[in-house]
Motif scaffolding. Sequence first.
Motif, PDB file in Angstrom:
ATOM      1  N   ARG A 162       1.001  -1.230  -0.120  1.00  0.00           N
ATOM      2  CA  ARG A 162      -0.175  -0.014   0.057  1.00  0.00           C
ATOM      3  C   ARG A 162       0.798   1.057   0.099  1.00  0.00           C
ATOM      4  O   ARG A 162       0.182   2.214  -0.062  1.00  0.00           O
ATOM      5  N   ASP A 163       2.127   1.178  -0.181  1.00  0.00           N
ATOM      6  CA  ASP A 163       3.043   2.470   0.062  1.00  0.00           C
ATOM      7  C   ASP A 163       3.273   2.694  -1.377  1.00  0.00           C
ATOM      8  O   ASP A 163       4.108   3.613  -1.907  1.00  0.00           O
ATOM      9  N   VAL A 164       2.755   2.045  -2.413  1.00  0.00           N
ATOM     10  CA  VAL A 164       3.070   2.507  -3.798  1.00  0.00           C
ATOM     11  C   VAL A 164       2.320   3.657  -4.160  1.00  0.00           C
ATOM     12  O   VAL A 164       1.116   3.835  -3.899  1.00  0.00           O
ATOM     13  N   VAL A 165       3.010   4.542  -4.667  1.00  0.00           N
ATOM     14  CA  VAL A 165       2.723   5.813  -5.164  1.00  0.00           C
ATOM     15  C   VAL A 165       1.900   5.833  -6.509  1.00  0.00           C
ATOM     16  O   VAL A 165       0.868   5.994  -6.858  1.00  0.00           O
ATOM     17  N   THR A 166       3.016   5.551  -7.538  1.00  0.00           N
ATOM     18  CA  THR A 166       2.659   5.373  -9.102  1.00  0.00           C
ATOM     19  C   THR A 166       3.398   4.304  -9.535  1.00  0.00           C
ATOM     20  O   THR A 166       4.164   3.592  -9.053  1.00  0.00           O
ATOM     21  N   VAL A 167       2.910   3.683 -10.915  1.00  0.00           N
ATOM     22  CA  VAL A 167       3.487   2.672 -11.592  1.00  0.00           C
ATOM     23  C   VAL A 167       3.500   3.397 -13.129  1.00  0.00           C
ATOM     24  O   VAL A 167       2.705   3.855 -13.658  1.00  0.00           O
ATOM     25  N   ASP A 181       8.722   4.962   0.940  1.00  0.00           N
ATOM     26  CA  ASP A 181       9.598   5.127   1.956  1.00  0.00           C
ATOM     27  C   ASP A 181      10.488   3.724   1.631  1.00  0.00           C
ATOM     28  O   ASP A 181      10.958   3.114   2.453  1.00  0.00           O
ATOM     29  N   ALA A 182      10.527   3.208   0.281  1.00  0.00           N
ATOM     30  CA  ALA A 182      11.235   2.019  -0.101  1.00  0.00           C
ATOM     31  C   ALA A 182      11.602   2.431  -1.400  1.00  0.00           C
ATOM     32  O   ALA A 182      11.070   3.241  -2.294  1.00  0.00           O
ATOM     33  N   PRO A 183      12.781   1.506  -1.854  1.00  0.00           N
ATOM     34  CA  PRO A 183      13.161   1.770  -3.013  1.00  0.00           C
ATOM     35  C   PRO A 183      12.118   1.383  -4.275  1.00  0.00           C
ATOM     36  O   PRO A 183      11.402   0.432  -3.954  1.00  0.00           O
ATOM     37  N   PRO A 184      12.373   1.607  -5.407  1.00  0.00           N
ATOM     38  CA  PRO A 184      11.138   1.288  -6.663  1.00  0.00           C
ATOM     39  C   PRO A 184      11.304  -0.269  -6.738  1.00  0.00           C
ATOM     40  O   PRO A 184      12.057  -0.841  -6.479  1.00  0.00           O
ATOM     41  N   VAL A 185      10.343  -0.749  -7.325  1.00  0.00           N
ATOM     42  CA  VAL A 185      10.329  -2.346  -7.576  1.00  0.00           C
ATOM     43  C   VAL A 185       9.910  -2.478  -9.014  1.00  0.00           C
ATOM     44  O   VAL A 185       8.917  -1.515  -9.687  1.00  0.00           O
ATOM     45  N   LEU A 227       0.677 -11.886  -9.580  1.00  0.00           N
ATOM     46  CA  LEU A 227       1.778 -10.875  -9.899  1.00  0.00           C
ATOM     47  C   LEU A 227       3.174 -11.345  -9.470  1.00  0.00           C
ATOM     48  O   LEU A 227       3.395 -12.200  -8.410  1.00  0.00           O
ATOM     49  N   LEU A 228       4.180 -10.766  -9.972  1.00  0.00           N
ATOM     50  CA  LEU A 228       5.646 -10.888  -9.494  1.00  0.00           C
ATOM     51  C   LEU A 228       6.394  -9.695  -9.488  1.00  0.00           C
ATOM     52  O   LEU A 228       5.992  -8.648 -10.209  1.00  0.00           O
ATOM     53  N   VAL A 229       6.993  -9.483  -8.178  1.00  0.00           N
ATOM     54  CA  VAL A 229       7.489  -8.064  -7.693  1.00  0.00           C
ATOM     55  C   VAL A 229       8.981  -8.637  -7.620  1.00  0.00           C
ATOM     56  O   VAL A 229       9.474  -9.364  -6.855  1.00  0.00           O
ATOM     57  N   LEU A 230       9.857  -7.711  -8.162  1.00  0.00           N
ATOM     58  CA  LEU A 230      11.243  -7.850  -8.400  1.00  0.00           C
ATOM     59  C   LEU A 230      12.016  -6.486  -7.961  1.00  0.00           C
ATOM     60  O   LEU A 230      11.535  -5.488  -8.359  1.00  0.00           O
ATOM     61  N   SER A 231      13.264  -6.738  -7.302  1.00  0.00           N
ATOM     62  CA  SER A 231      14.176  -5.449  -7.344  1.00  0.00           C
ATOM     63  C   SER A 231      14.444  -5.126  -8.845  1.00  0.00           C
ATOM     64  O   SER A 231      14.517  -6.053  -9.719  1.00  0.00           O
ATOM     65  N   VAL A 232      14.905  -3.611  -8.897  1.00  0.00           N
ATOM     66  CA  VAL A 232      14.911  -3.150 -10.107  1.00  0.00           C
ATOM     67  C   VAL A 232      16.290  -3.149 -10.558  1.00  0.00           C
ATOM     68  O   VAL A 232      17.128  -2.947  -9.859  1.00  0.00           O
ATOM     69  N   LEU A 233      16.575  -3.841 -11.905  1.00  0.00           N
ATOM     70  CA  LEU A 233      17.775  -3.663 -12.556  1.00  0.00           C
ATOM     71  C   LEU A 233      18.118  -2.461 -13.328  1.00  0.00           C
ATOM     72  O   LEU A 233      17.303  -1.848 -13.642  1.00  0.00           O
ATOM     73  N   ARG A 234      19.249  -2.326 -13.790  1.00  0.00           N
ATOM     74  CA  ARG A 234      19.615  -1.197 -14.694  1.00  0.00           C
ATOM     75  C   ARG A 234      19.471  -1.790 -16.108  1.00  0.00           C
ATOM     76  O   ARG A 234      20.024  -2.835 -16.551  1.00  0.00           O
ATOM     77  N   PRO A 235      19.359  -1.002 -17.026  1.00  0.00           N
ATOM     78  CA  PRO A 235      19.701  -1.380 -18.336  1.00  0.00           C
ATOM     79  C   PRO A 235      21.083  -1.729 -18.751  1.00  0.00           C
ATOM     80  O   PRO A 235      21.984  -1.258 -18.080  1.00  0.00           O
TER      81      PRO A 235
END
Length: 294
Positions: free
Chosen positions: A18-23, A41-45, A87-95
């Motif tokens: 519930r802390d997700v602001v936007t997608v 209050d957390a890194p993006p996912v 759904l699947l939620v993962l940490s964000v990787l870089r290009p």
Amino acid sequence: MVRSATFLLECLRRAGMRDVVTVEPAAGGLAALAGIATRRDAPPVFVKAFADAPADDVFVTEAEGLAALRELGGVATPEVILADRELLVLSVLRPRPHSETFWEQFAHMLAHLHTSTTHPRFGWHRDNWLGRRRQTNTWHDDGFAFFAQHRLLRWLGQPRVEAALDRTDRAALERLCHRLPDLLPDRPACLTHGDLWAQNVLATSNGQPALIDPAVSYMWAEVDLAHVWSTSPPPEAQRFFEVYAELTRLDSDWRARMPIVQLRQHLAVLAQFDDDWGAGDQIRATLAPFRTRT
């Protein structure tokens, strides 16, 4: 795009995030909806979901595949934050960076995966998914029979494949399968990513290669190599093939085998998407020597 972002936001909130602001919708995926979720209050996912999931175990088996690559093969993968039927939620990787050094590092990673995970049988302990189609992984002692039955012939009967390939094409595929022991070297099984097109190669926060979207099984290493080779890798990837061949002592004829090994992926694309990006033409070209004249 707005509708997909709203759908992903609703999925995340139903899952208790519930802390997700936007997608923000993410491009690149073909089978599922995907996006980057910003949190208070957390890194993006990274989040992925199906509007109409083909089964309850799609994301659970994908998460398991990521864990197998990481734990058994030493491959960098995103952290799995949540995997359930929706759904699947993962940490964000870089290009990935545009550098030969990166692709050399990837060659070392993939060679280690393939050479350190050899297995006496072909398959996996459960079926998983390639896009929206179930991947059958029933154990088999014979790699040629496994590849023919569960990676090539299994696509016959799919509506789009039936529409694109005529009777002579299908007969040619059956002849090719019968001749696989003459066409391909007898290689051991090893842990493979299983869907290794260039878009599934990303980078960690420190710029090291990382992989996403697996369809793992114990199979020939060249299944992964063929997919990288056949899906328009960037110019800087040329060094990858040279280094991988050196590390795995690949024979000089490997390039000639790639169209046959890549038939599996071309058939999967043909079966699942209206735009096959030339897969049908590639299949027919590979099957041409196996047609009989009437």
